[in-house]
Write an enzyme that holds these catalytic residues in place. Structure first.
Site, PDB file in Angstrom:
ATOM      1  N   ASP A  25      13.660  58.820  17.435  1.00  0.00           N
ATOM      2  CA  ASP A  25      12.518  60.170  17.985  1.00  0.00           C
ATOM      3  C   ASP A  25      12.911  60.667  19.677  1.00  0.00           C
ATOM      4  OD1 ASP A  25      10.703  61.147  15.418  1.00  0.00           O
ATOM      5  OD2 ASP A  25       9.345  59.134  15.890  1.00  0.00           O
ATOM      6  N   ASP A 331       6.155  56.941  14.321  1.00  0.00           N
ATOM      7  CA  ASP A 331       5.173  56.994  14.684  1.00  0.00           C
ATOM      8  C   ASP A 331       4.036  57.204  13.793  1.00  0.00           C
ATOM      9  OD1 ASP A 331       5.617  59.496  16.261  1.00  0.00           O
ATOM     10  OD2 ASP A 331       5.403  58.718  17.861  1.00  0.00           O
ATOM     11  N   ASP A 335       5.804  60.230   8.806  1.00  0.00           N
ATOM     12  CA  ASP A 335       6.717  59.889   9.292  1.00  0.00           C
ATOM     13  C   ASP A 335       7.763  58.771   8.101  1.00  0.00           C
ATOM     14  OD1 ASP A 335       8.129  60.677  11.365  1.00  0.00           O
ATOM     15  OD2 ASP A 335       7.036  59.997  12.350  1.00  0.00           O
TER      16      ASP A 335
END
Length: 600
Positions: A25, A331, A335
């Site tokens: 990310d 996070d 996900d």
């Protein structure tokens, strides 16, 4: 834990050493997640913080409504003189703090004087959120939208200029706004747009249902640019991973220009790479590829912008199909599927939800990509230590098996008794494992390419090292077995003790050789591994006790100092042999692959 990584599944640490691709990310991992509004555009004019007083009050009021009522965050103003507290996501906190501290927004008063009729929550696919509200003062109904600048811009047909006058937004004007958005994105800013429209329909106070908020013909209120600085050690960590043969792919919800700017700043994307080379794609574009196109292009992709959690999952599946060992950071709750699908799921300790943590294998406690690179190094260290121990163990077993087998066949007796072999195994399995498995990671581990799924655990280099040592030990021990008595002029019992002592000391010296599979200097960094030195010392002391004091138990005879020196001298030859054989080149192709028969 000291290196900010909490391993939830033990096998994941070793697998991480074999990772060939890391999908990461952006927000909070590559960046600090400390967002702040640094740019504000009203119409086609940029305003500095000290110039907000020149904005028309009506426009400011619309901004206050758009921020205060269309948010998942909150503002707490303590009665004492302490600082105002903001809660919510980092983006929400940045916008709220900007509106309260710089636009003088009073959130409590706004909520008391307006009635919220309907809320459309933020959607990761549409990248926007909206609210339908009524002013109690004049009973007028308004819709406010907030979201990704390019998404909101498509919904607008007019805009407010700096004077608060509504102007028509034709294609030419839209292009100018797109250039403003691209300019902010190229400066690594996250662009958020606000839009508004007064709704003519009547809603009574009890009506809480609304099928859909109006999302066309809106008036663009303005644009804000939010800066999230890159973490200081990220570029070095990315370079280390790339140097180690690990590909880094950035997956973000930001627009393509912001994503490119951040990726270039972090070293993930080279300045020469762009959308034309296939290095940068948008989530929708990747989603719309055919399965064959995805498999063909996935290796080239470095950045995926405007992506959804499903796009991340899709990329992980494609990479695994191509034989990559994939690590993924995540996070959010969304996900979880990608974290489970990946070979190694890395969740964030600070920003990560409990669902994400439960779905992951390793929790990165400080949310920092540099810690991900450290986990790769630790993983390689674990794998490398296992290889060292296997090489050491196989050398012992091959030599012991050969000497006892040859002696038993030729003379009908075995020089190494059951107790002595048990002692050798205790040294090798317990003390040897402790000595070699506790080696700390070094930068050298990041100089080699990643080990894939198909690579053999015992490499050609290991076979070269162990066969050389085993052959030397077999040659020495068989010489002692058949010629030891006349050479040293000793009894049968002393000869067997010489064989046992030489064999054990060979393993002690060879333990040093096992520290480095490829490097010629096996003593480098040895002073930092006190446990290794301590175990070597304990092994030598126990061996002296076994030979000199436990005669009945170990079936040994005492040796004089000449015999001890002879044993040590013969065992010490393993060091120069270990140094010499490392000059011998070995083929890259695994040795046993040559023995495989072709299918007819």
């Amino acid at each position: 834990m000291a290196d900010q990584a909490m391993v939830r599944k033990l096998s994941a640490c070793e697998t991480m050493g074999s990772a060939t691709t890391i999908c990461t990310d952006k927000t909070g991992t590559l960046t600090l997640n400390q967002m702040k509004v640094t740019k504000f555009w009203l119409g086609k004019e940029s305003f500095l913080a000290n110039a907000y007083s020149s904005i028309a009050p009506y426009i400011l009021e619309l901004f206050h409504e758009g921020v205060a009522l269309n948010t998942t965050g909150s503002v707490f103003k303590p009665n004492s003189g302490s600082e105002i507290e903001f809660s919510g996501s980092p983006t929400e906190k940045a916008i709220l703090s900007w509106a309260v501290l710089e636009l003088n927004m009073e959130m409590k008063q706004l909520k008391q004087s307006r009635t919220i009729i309907f809320i459309e929550a933020f959607n990761s696919k549409k990248k926007r959120s909206g609210v339908l509200m009524r002013r109690m003062v004049d009973n007028t109904t308004h819709v406010h939208w907030k979201g990704a600048a390019e998404m909101i811009l498509k919904m607008c047909s007019s805009y407010y200029d700096a004077s608060g006058i509504i102007k028509y937004l034709d294609d030419v004007e839209k292009m100018k706004f797109e250039q403003i958005i691209e300019g902010m994105a190229a400066s690594s800013l996250r662009c958020i747009a606000f839009a508004h429209k007064e709704v003519s329909e009547e809603y009574n106070g009890d009506d809480k249902e609304c099928k859909k908020l109006e999302d066309d013909g809106l008036i663009l209120l303005g644009l804000v640019g939010i800066k999230d600085p890159c973490r200081s050690g990220v570029k070095k960590a990315v370079e280390d991973c790339q140097y180690a043969g690990v590909n880094i792919k950035m997956i973000t919800g930001d627009n393509i220009f912001t994503a490119k700017a951040i990726a270039t700043e972090c070293g993930i994307l080279a300045p020469s790479q762009d959308s034309l080379s296939g290095a940068v794609v948008e989530g929708e574009e990747f989603r719309n590829y055919t399965p064959e196109e995805r498999l063909e292009k996935v290796d080239k992709i470095c950045v995926m912008a405007r992506s959804s959690p499903f796009d991340k999952l899709l990329m992980v599946e494609c990479l695994k199909q191509k034989g990559h060992v994939v690590a993924v950071t995540g996070d959010g709750t969304n996900d979880a599927p990608a974290l489970k699908e990946a070979d190694i799921g890395l969740s964030m300790g600070i920003q990560g939800t409990e669902v994400a943590k439960e779905s992951s294998d390793i929790v990165i406690l400080d949310d920092n990509f540099a810690s991900v690179a450290t986990v790769v190094m630790w993983g390689r260290c674990v794998y490398n230590n296992i290889q060292k121990f296997i090489q050491f163990q196989l050398t012992v077993n091959v030599a012991a098996l050969a000497i006892n087998f040859v002696a038993a066949v030729s003379a009908g007796e075995v020089p190494l008794t059951a107790v002595q072999l048990l002692w050798v195994n205790l040294i090798m399995d317990t003390l040897g494992a402790l000595a070699l498995a506790t080696e700390k990671p070094t930068k050298e581990l990041m100089e080699k390419p990643a080990v894939g799924w198909t690579e053999p655990l015992i490499t050609n280099i290991m076979w070269r090292n162990l066969l050389a040592q085993a052959l030397y030990q077999i040659a020495i021990l068989l010489t002692l077995q058949f010629k030891g008595k006349p050479i040293f002029d000793v009894t049968e019992k002393v000869k067997d003790t010489l064989i046992f002592n030489t064999f054990v000391l060979c393993q002690v010296f060879n333990e040093f050789n096992a520290r480095k599979l490829e490097k010629k200097n096996v003593f480098k960094g040895i002073h930092r591994n006190r446990l290794f030195l301590g175990i070597i010392a304990i092994t030598i002391v126990l061996q002296v006790v076994m030979v000199e004091f436990l005669k009945k138990f170990a079936d040994t005879e005492r040796l004089n100092w000449v015999q001890w020196c002879s044993c040590i001298g013969l065992a010490a030859v393993t060091w120069p042999i270990g140094w010499i054989v490392k000059w011998i080149p070995v083929p890259q192709r695994p040795i046993f692959s040559y023995l495989k028969m072709k299918k007819i």
